[in-house]
Write a protein that holds these residues in place. Structure first.
Motif, PDB file in Angstrom:
ATOM      1  N   GLY A  95       2.389  13.857 -13.024  1.00  0.00           N
ATOM      2  CA  GLY A  95       3.684  13.478 -13.577  1.00  0.00           C
ATOM      3  C   GLY A  95       4.715  13.165 -12.510  1.00  0.00           C
ATOM      4  N   SER A  96       4.520  13.706 -11.305  1.00  0.00           N
ATOM      5  CA  SER A  96       5.487  13.473 -10.223  1.00  0.00           C
ATOM      6  C   SER A  96       5.101  12.292  -9.338  1.00  0.00           C
ATOM      7  N   CYS A  97       3.926  11.694  -9.605  1.00  0.00           N
ATOM      8  CA  CYS A  97       3.479  10.549  -8.798  1.00  0.00           C
ATOM      9  C   CYS A  97       4.109   9.255  -9.306  1.00  0.00           C
ATOM     10  N   ASP A  98       4.308   8.330  -8.394  1.00  0.00           N
ATOM     11  CA  ASP A  98       4.809   7.014  -8.771  1.00  0.00           C
ATOM     12  C   ASP A  98       3.713   6.230  -9.490  1.00  0.00           C
ATOM     13  N   PRO A  99       4.078   5.412 -10.474  1.00  0.00           N
ATOM     14  CA  PRO A  99       3.072   4.589 -11.149  1.00  0.00           C
ATOM     15  C   PRO A  99       2.462   3.578 -10.197  1.00  0.00           C
ATOM     16  N   ILE A 100       1.236   3.149 -10.514  1.00  0.00           N
ATOM     17  CA  ILE A 100       0.539   2.165  -9.684  1.00  0.00           C
ATOM     18  C   ILE A 100       1.278   0.834  -9.729  1.00  0.00           C
ATOM     19  N   GLN A 101       1.557   0.297  -8.551  1.00  0.00           N
ATOM     20  CA  GLN A 101       2.204  -1.002  -8.456  1.00  0.00           C
ATOM     21  C   GLN A 101       1.159  -2.051  -8.068  1.00  0.00           C
ATOM     22  N   ARG A 102       0.766  -2.853  -9.028  1.00  0.00           N
ATOM     23  CA  ARG A 102      -0.235  -3.874  -8.764  1.00  0.00           C
ATOM     24  C   ARG A 102       0.418  -5.125  -8.181  1.00  0.00           C
ATOM     25  N   PRO A 103      -0.248  -5.753  -7.218  1.00  0.00           N
ATOM     26  CA  PRO A 103       0.303  -7.013  -6.672  1.00  0.00           C
ATOM     27  C   PRO A 103       0.368  -8.068  -7.771  1.00  0.00           C
ATOM     28  N   GLU A 104       1.363  -8.928  -7.683  1.00  0.00           N
ATOM     29  CA  GLU A 104       1.493 -10.035  -8.626  1.00  0.00           C
ATOM     30  C   GLU A 104       1.152 -11.352  -7.936  1.00  0.00           C
ATOM     31  N   ILE A 105       0.509 -12.229  -8.674  1.00  0.00           N
ATOM     32  CA  ILE A 105       0.180 -13.553  -8.166  1.00  0.00           C
ATOM     33  C   ILE A 105       1.035 -14.573  -8.904  1.00  0.00           C
ATOM     34  N   ARG A 106       2.001 -15.154  -8.206  1.00  0.00           N
ATOM     35  CA  ARG A 106       2.888 -16.155  -8.805  1.00  0.00           C
ATOM     36  C   ARG A 106       2.705 -17.535  -8.182  1.00  0.00           C
ATOM     37  N   SER A 107       1.958 -17.589  -7.085  1.00  0.00           N
ATOM     38  CA  SER A 107       1.759 -18.871  -6.399  1.00  0.00           C
ATOM     39  C   SER A 107       0.478 -18.803  -5.582  1.00  0.00           C
ATOM     40  N   SER A 108       0.043 -19.950  -5.097  1.00  0.00           N
ATOM     41  CA  SER A 108      -1.141 -19.988  -4.244  1.00  0.00           C
ATOM     42  C   SER A 108      -0.921 -19.190  -2.963  1.00  0.00           C
ATOM     43  N   HIS A 109       0.324 -19.188  -2.482  1.00  0.00           N
ATOM     44  CA  HIS A 109       0.610 -18.445  -1.249  1.00  0.00           C
ATOM     45  C   HIS A 109       0.419 -16.945  -1.451  1.00  0.00           C
ATOM     46  N   ASP A 110       0.697 -16.447  -2.655  1.00  0.00           N
ATOM     47  CA  ASP A 110       0.467 -15.023  -2.949  1.00  0.00           C
ATOM     48  C   ASP A 110      -1.015 -14.690  -2.813  1.00  0.00           C
ATOM     49  N   THR A 111      -1.864 -15.590  -3.314  1.00  0.00           N
ATOM     50  CA  THR A 111      -3.308 -15.377  -3.188  1.00  0.00           C
ATOM     51  C   THR A 111      -3.735 -15.420  -1.725  1.00  0.00           C
ATOM     52  N   PHE A 112      -3.197 -16.373  -0.993  1.00  0.00           N
ATOM     53  CA  PHE A 112      -3.512 -16.493   0.432  1.00  0.00           C
ATOM     54  C   PHE A 112      -3.148 -15.219   1.180  1.00  0.00           C
ATOM     55  N   ARG A 113      -1.970 -14.685   0.920  1.00  0.00           N
ATOM     56  CA  ARG A 113      -1.541 -13.459   1.603  1.00  0.00           C
ATOM     57  C   ARG A 113      -2.420 -12.275   1.228  1.00  0.00           C
ATOM     58  N   LEU A 114      -2.922 -12.277  -0.008  1.00  0.00           N
ATOM     59  CA  LEU A 114      -3.751 -11.172  -0.485  1.00  0.00           C
ATOM     60  C   LEU A 114      -5.130 -11.152   0.186  1.00  0.00           C
ATOM     61  N   LEU A 115      -5.734 -12.330   0.355  1.00  0.00           N
ATOM     62  CA  LEU A 115      -7.113 -12.396   0.831  1.00  0.00           C
ATOM     63  C   LEU A 115      -7.281 -12.843   2.288  1.00  0.00           C
ATOM     64  N   HIS A 116      -6.266 -13.445   2.849  1.00  0.00           N
ATOM     65  CA  HIS A 116      -6.382 -13.898   4.243  1.00  0.00           C
ATOM     66  C   HIS A 116      -6.788 -12.779   5.197  1.00  0.00           C
ATOM     67  N   PRO A 117      -6.230 -11.559   5.083  1.00  0.00           N
ATOM     68  CA  PRO A 117      -6.653 -10.491   6.003  1.00  0.00           C
ATOM     69  C   PRO A 117      -8.137 -10.156   5.892  1.00  0.00           C
ATOM     70  N   LEU A 118      -8.733 -10.382   4.728  1.00  0.00           N
ATOM     71  CA  LEU A 118     -10.147 -10.061   4.524  1.00  0.00           C
ATOM     72  C   LEU A 118     -11.074 -11.152   5.050  1.00  0.00           C
ATOM     73  N   LEU A 119     -10.579 -12.395   5.085  1.00  0.00           N
ATOM     74  CA  LEU A 119     -11.454 -13.528   5.348  1.00  0.00           C
ATOM     75  C   LEU A 119     -11.176 -14.277   6.650  1.00  0.00           C
ATOM     76  N   CYS A 120     -10.039 -14.022   7.261  1.00  0.00           N
ATOM     77  CA  CYS A 120      -9.575 -14.909   8.337  1.00  0.00           C
ATOM     78  C   CYS A 120     -10.473 -14.946   9.568  1.00  0.00           C
ATOM     79  N   ASP A 121     -11.106 -13.842   9.933  1.00  0.00           N
ATOM     80  CA  ASP A 121     -11.858 -13.801  11.187  1.00  0.00           C
ATOM     81  C   ASP A 121     -13.370 -13.703  11.002  1.00  0.00           C
TER      82      ASP A 121
END
Length: 226
Positions: A95-121
């Protein structure tokens, strides 16, 4: 009658699996914790009596110590009393924990920022699916396949299975090009159209297909190819 002799849909554990945890009463939830009753009561009956002693108030139950639970109720030993105390303490902390904040995707750039760290190298290609709910929030990121330096396989059944299991309303596909080029291949175009058509049959939208290169990306949606 022992709980094992009850109809399956009336046993707390089986009822939870069949109807969901919200269908259980407080006594049934408590019965799952203690596991068994005593020589005169089932676990549910003992749980009902425990709750009745505190006017069915879980906050009042949480104030009972291990020793009090053991001394007041036949069938509640140290392990069961500790289990009850621990479960109520977890509920209090939740009850004292903050609710889960899920990332929102509103543009292609949001997707890029979400997955670029996983795929870039990566020195090889990987195909990922981002599963989205109706509020444009990310439910889950799912790695679909891993390939070589120039291609990776794409099984539409795996993509759709992941989306259906997660109850997603939309999918965003994403893969990388280790060469650094963001120009989609003919195979990328074909995959995009095949997935779009297949997803539509199960009322799921393909929102975008992102190709990630060296610090930049290509969006099928931005380019009007969806």
């Amino acid at each position: 009658m022992k709980i094992k002799e009850w109809a399956e849909e009336d046993r707390p554990r089986e009822k939870m699996l069949l109807k969901g945890i919200a269908s259980l009463s407080d006594a049934e939830l408590l019965a799952i914790l203690i596991g068994s009753g005593n020589s005169h009561e089932t676990a549910v009956q003992l749980s009902q009596r425990i709750l009745f002693s505190v006017d069915n108030n879980l906050n009042a139950l949480g104030k009972l110590s291990v020793k009090e639970l053991m001394s007041k109720f036949k069938g509640i030993g140290q392990v069961k009393a500790i289990t009850i105390n621990a479960a109520l303490e977890l509920g209090k902390r939740r009850g004292s924990c903050d609710p889960i904040q899920r990332p929102e995707i509103r543009s292609s750039h949001d997707t890029f920022r979400l997955l670029h760290p996983l795929l870039c190298d990566l020195p090889h290609e990987e195909l990922w699916a981002v599963l989205i709910n109706r509020s444009c929030q990310v439910i889950e990121k799912v790695k679909i396949s891993q390939g070589g330096t120039s291609e990776t396989s794409a099984d539409l059944r795996l993509i759709l299975k992941a989306a259906i299991t997660a109850l997603a309303s939309s999918i965003i596909l994403c893969h990388n090009h280790p060469s650094g080029s963001i120009r989609p291949s003919r195979e990328d175009d074909q995959l995009t159209q095949r997935l779009k058509s297949a997803a539509r049959l199960v009322d799921i939208n393909l929102l975008d297909h992102i190709v990630i290169g060296d610090g930049s990306y290509y969006s099928y949606s931005d380019e009007g190819k969806l």
